[in-house]
Write a protein that holds these residues in place. Structure first.
Motif, PDB file in Angstrom:
ATOM      1  N   LEU A 181     -24.546 -55.825 -35.435  1.00 39.78           N
ATOM      2  CA  LEU A 181     -24.303 -54.565 -34.740  1.00 39.78           C
ATOM      3  C   LEU A 181     -25.152 -53.443 -35.320  1.00 39.78           C
ATOM      4  CD1 LEU A 181     -20.419 -54.772 -34.436  1.00 39.78           C
ATOM      5  CD2 LEU A 181     -22.059 -54.990 -32.570  1.00 39.78           C
ATOM      6  N   GLU A 182     -25.261 -53.422 -36.646  1.00 37.46           N
ATOM      7  CA  GLU A 182     -26.052 -52.381 -37.292  1.00 37.46           C
ATOM      8  C   GLU A 182     -27.533 -52.524 -36.930  1.00 37.46           C
ATOM      9  OE1 GLU A 182     -25.032 -52.993 -41.365  1.00 37.46           O
ATOM     10  OE2 GLU A 182     -23.296 -51.639 -41.286  1.00 37.46           O
ATOM     11  N   SER A 227     -16.738 -55.378 -28.220  1.00 36.25           N
ATOM     12  CA  SER A 227     -15.949 -54.277 -27.672  1.00 36.25           C
ATOM     13  C   SER A 227     -14.661 -54.776 -27.025  1.00 36.25           C
ATOM     14  CB  SER A 227     -16.763 -53.503 -26.637  1.00 36.25           C
ATOM     15  OG  SER A 227     -17.868 -52.890 -27.242  1.00 36.25           O
ATOM     16  N   GLY A 228     -14.698 -55.997 -26.488  1.00 35.14           N
ATOM     17  CA  GLY A 228     -13.541 -56.487 -25.753  1.00 35.14           C
ATOM     18  C   GLY A 228     -12.704 -57.517 -26.469  1.00 35.14           C
ATOM     19  N   THR A 229     -13.140 -57.954 -27.651  1.00 32.69           N
ATOM     20  CA  THR A 229     -12.446 -59.047 -28.312  1.00 32.69           C
ATOM     21  C   THR A 229     -12.366 -58.791 -29.802  1.00 32.69           C
ATOM     22  OG1 THR A 229     -13.434 -60.557 -26.710  1.00 32.69           O
ATOM     23  CG2 THR A 229     -12.416 -61.544 -28.650  1.00 32.69           C
ATOM     24  N   ALA A 230     -11.168 -58.890 -30.357  1.00 29.78           N
ATOM     25  CA  ALA A 230     -11.025 -58.814 -31.806  1.00 29.78           C
ATOM     26  C   ALA A 230     -11.559 -60.103 -32.420  1.00 29.78           C
ATOM     27  CB  ALA A 230      -9.563 -58.623 -32.190  1.00 29.78           C
ATOM     28  N   LEU A 231     -12.199 -59.991 -33.553  1.00 34.56           N
ATOM     29  CA  LEU A 231     -12.780 -61.153 -34.214  1.00 34.56           C
ATOM     30  C   LEU A 231     -11.811 -61.662 -35.271  1.00 34.56           C
ATOM     31  CD1 LEU A 231     -15.318 -62.935 -34.640  1.00 34.56           C
ATOM     32  CD2 LEU A 231     -16.053 -61.267 -36.346  1.00 34.56           C
ATOM     33  N   ASP A 232     -11.298 -62.895 -35.061  1.00 35.69           N
ATOM     34  CA  ASP A 232     -10.359 -63.488 -35.999  1.00 35.69           C
ATOM     35  C   ASP A 232      -9.191 -62.546 -36.276  1.00 35.69           C
ATOM     36  OD1 ASP A 232     -12.011 -65.686 -36.158  1.00 35.69           O
ATOM     37  OD2 ASP A 232     -13.057 -64.975 -37.937  1.00 35.69           O
ATOM     38  N   GLY A 233      -8.708 -61.884 -35.228  1.00 35.93           N
ATOM     39  CA  GLY A 233      -7.586 -60.973 -35.390  1.00 35.93           C
ATOM     40  C   GLY A 233      -7.968 -59.638 -36.009  1.00 35.93           C
ATOM     41  N   LEU A 242     -12.832 -54.290 -35.992  1.00 31.99           N
ATOM     42  CA  LEU A 242     -14.251 -54.511 -35.741  1.00 31.99           C
ATOM     43  C   LEU A 242     -14.733 -53.693 -34.550  1.00 31.99           C
ATOM     44  CD1 LEU A 242     -16.715 -56.020 -36.731  1.00 31.99           C
ATOM     45  CD2 LEU A 242     -16.166 -57.836 -35.124  1.00 31.99           C
ATOM     46  N   ALA A 243     -13.961 -53.681 -33.480  1.00 31.87           N
ATOM     47  CA  ALA A 243     -14.342 -52.880 -32.315  1.00 31.87           C
ATOM     48  C   ALA A 243     -14.425 -51.405 -32.687  1.00 31.87           C
ATOM     49  CB  ALA A 243     -13.352 -53.095 -31.181  1.00 31.87           C
ATOM     50  N   SER A 244     -13.494 -50.961 -33.547  1.00 30.21           N
ATOM     51  CA  SER A 244     -13.516 -49.572 -33.986  1.00 30.21           C
ATOM     52  C   SER A 244     -14.752 -49.282 -34.826  1.00 30.21           C
ATOM     53  CB  SER A 244     -12.254 -49.269 -34.799  1.00 30.21           C
ATOM     54  OG  SER A 244     -12.298 -47.956 -35.324  1.00 30.21           O
ATOM     55  N   ALA A 245     -15.142 -50.229 -35.680  1.00 30.98           N
ATOM     56  CA  ALA A 245     -16.331 -50.042 -36.505  1.00 30.98           C
ATOM     57  C   ALA A 245     -17.581 -49.979 -35.640  1.00 30.98           C
ATOM     58  CB  ALA A 245     -16.437 -51.185 -37.518  1.00 30.98           C
ATOM     59  N   GLU A 246     -17.627 -50.836 -34.619  1.00 26.09           N
ATOM     60  CA  GLU A 246     -18.768 -50.824 -33.704  1.00 26.09           C
ATOM     61  C   GLU A 246     -18.854 -49.492 -32.969  1.00 26.09           C
ATOM     62  OE1 GLU A 246     -20.334 -51.204 -29.593  1.00 26.09           O
ATOM     63  OE2 GLU A 246     -18.211 -51.287 -30.095  1.00 26.09           O
ATOM     64  N   ARG A 247     -17.706 -48.994 -32.533  1.00 25.11           N
ATOM     65  CA  ARG A 247     -17.677 -47.722 -31.812  1.00 25.11           C
ATOM     66  C   ARG A 247     -18.125 -46.566 -32.709  1.00 25.11           C
ATOM     67  NH1 ARG A 247     -17.541 -46.682 -26.371  1.00 25.11           N
ATOM     68  NH2 ARG A 247     -16.845 -44.569 -26.021  1.00 25.11           N
ATOM     69  N   THR A 248     -17.647 -46.588 -33.945  1.00 24.16           N
ATOM     70  CA  THR A 248     -18.009 -45.528 -34.886  1.00 24.16           C
ATOM     71  C   THR A 248     -19.504 -45.522 -35.154  1.00 24.16           C
ATOM     72  OG1 THR A 248     -15.839 -45.598 -35.949  1.00 24.16           O
ATOM     73  CG2 THR A 248     -17.646 -44.660 -37.228  1.00 24.16           C
ATOM     74  N   LEU A 249     -20.082 -46.691 -35.275  1.00 26.98           N
ATOM     75  CA  LEU A 249     -21.517 -46.814 -35.519  1.00 26.98           C
ATOM     76  C   LEU A 249     -22.324 -46.118 -34.425  1.00 26.98           C
ATOM     77  CD1 LEU A 249     -23.727 -48.274 -37.259  1.00 26.98           C
ATOM     78  CD2 LEU A 249     -23.527 -50.165 -35.654  1.00 26.98           C
ATOM     79  N   TRP A 250     -21.985 -46.404 -33.168  1.00 23.79           N
ATOM     80  CA  TRP A 250     -22.716 -45.804 -32.052  1.00 23.79           C
ATOM     81  C   TRP A 250     -22.365 -44.334 -31.876  1.00 23.79           C
ATOM     82  CZ3 TRP A 250     -26.635 -47.970 -29.353  1.00 23.79           C
ATOM     83  CH2 TRP A 250     -26.890 -49.324 -29.627  1.00 23.79           C
TER      84      TRP A 250
END
Length: 202
Positions: A67-68, A117-123, A127-135
């Motif tokens: 993602l980074e 964005s649509g799926t949590a990874l291993d619960g 992760l989705a929040s981290a991806e959103r924060t990055l962008w």
């Protein structure tokens, strides 16, 4: 000895990391996020399984690194398109247009973003929040730089403007995937960008 079994020689950790990220991107392109395992990445890169764990540790760290790298590659191009315009409407339209052009030209590039964005990874709901924060942080920095350069004061805080831009590109990006000729997406883009520019202008 077949090619995949030949010794690869010494690589710096940074070079090895890039090699593994290239392999991970190919795995996502071929199998989506569910297929992105450390073993699949090792097999695709032709290295021992332990090499992936040595470089990234957990699978989550591998996804975050992808993602980074995506952000470092895509965001400068989008922000550069916006920076080429002196007016708010033109800057928003150019930046969002550059994003949509990338989605259309390289849809596989965005499969990981959509999956995360649509799926949590291993619960891992974070992760989705981290991806959103990055962008969000990247877009907010671009907006702040543009407004300072042009002496523009927005009607909303920079963080709110960045949220609005991301919501707009998320929706338009998904629309573009199901709009082969792009006509409907472009009409929606023109309308939505005008509305956002109007809302942000003082």
């Amino acid at each position: 000895m077949i090619e995949e079994q030949r010794p690869r020689g010494y690589r710096s950790r940074a070079a090895r990391r890039d090699e593994l990220l290239d392999a991970a991107a190919l795995v996502v392109r071929e199998s989506g996020l569910p297929g992105l395992t450390t073993r699949a990445v090792a097999d695709r890169a032709g290295v021992a399984h332990g090499v992936v764990h040595y470089v990234f540790g957990a699978r989550r760290n591998l996804v975050v690194a992808l993602l980074e790298r995506q952000a470092r590659d895509v965001l400068p191009r989008v922000l550069a398109a916006a920076d080429a315009h002196d007016d708010l409407l033109g800057a928003l339209d150019a930046g969002i247009g550059a994003w949509l052009d990338l989605v259309r030209q390289e849809p596989e590039r965005f499969r990981l973003l959509e999956a995360v964005s649509g799926t949590a990874l291993d619960g891992d709901d974070g992760l989705a929040s981290a991806e959103r924060t990055l962008w969000h942080d990247g877009v907010a920095a671009g907006i702040s730089r543009w407004t300072v350069r042009h002496g523009v004061e927005l009607a909303e805080p920079t963080a709110v403007a960045a949220d609005a831009v991301l919501a707009l590109v998320d929706g338009l990006g998904r629309a573009a995937w199901s709009d082969p000729d792009g006509g409907a997406t472009e009409r929606a883009r023109r309308l939505l960008v005008r509305g956002l520019a109007h809302a942000l202008a003082r």
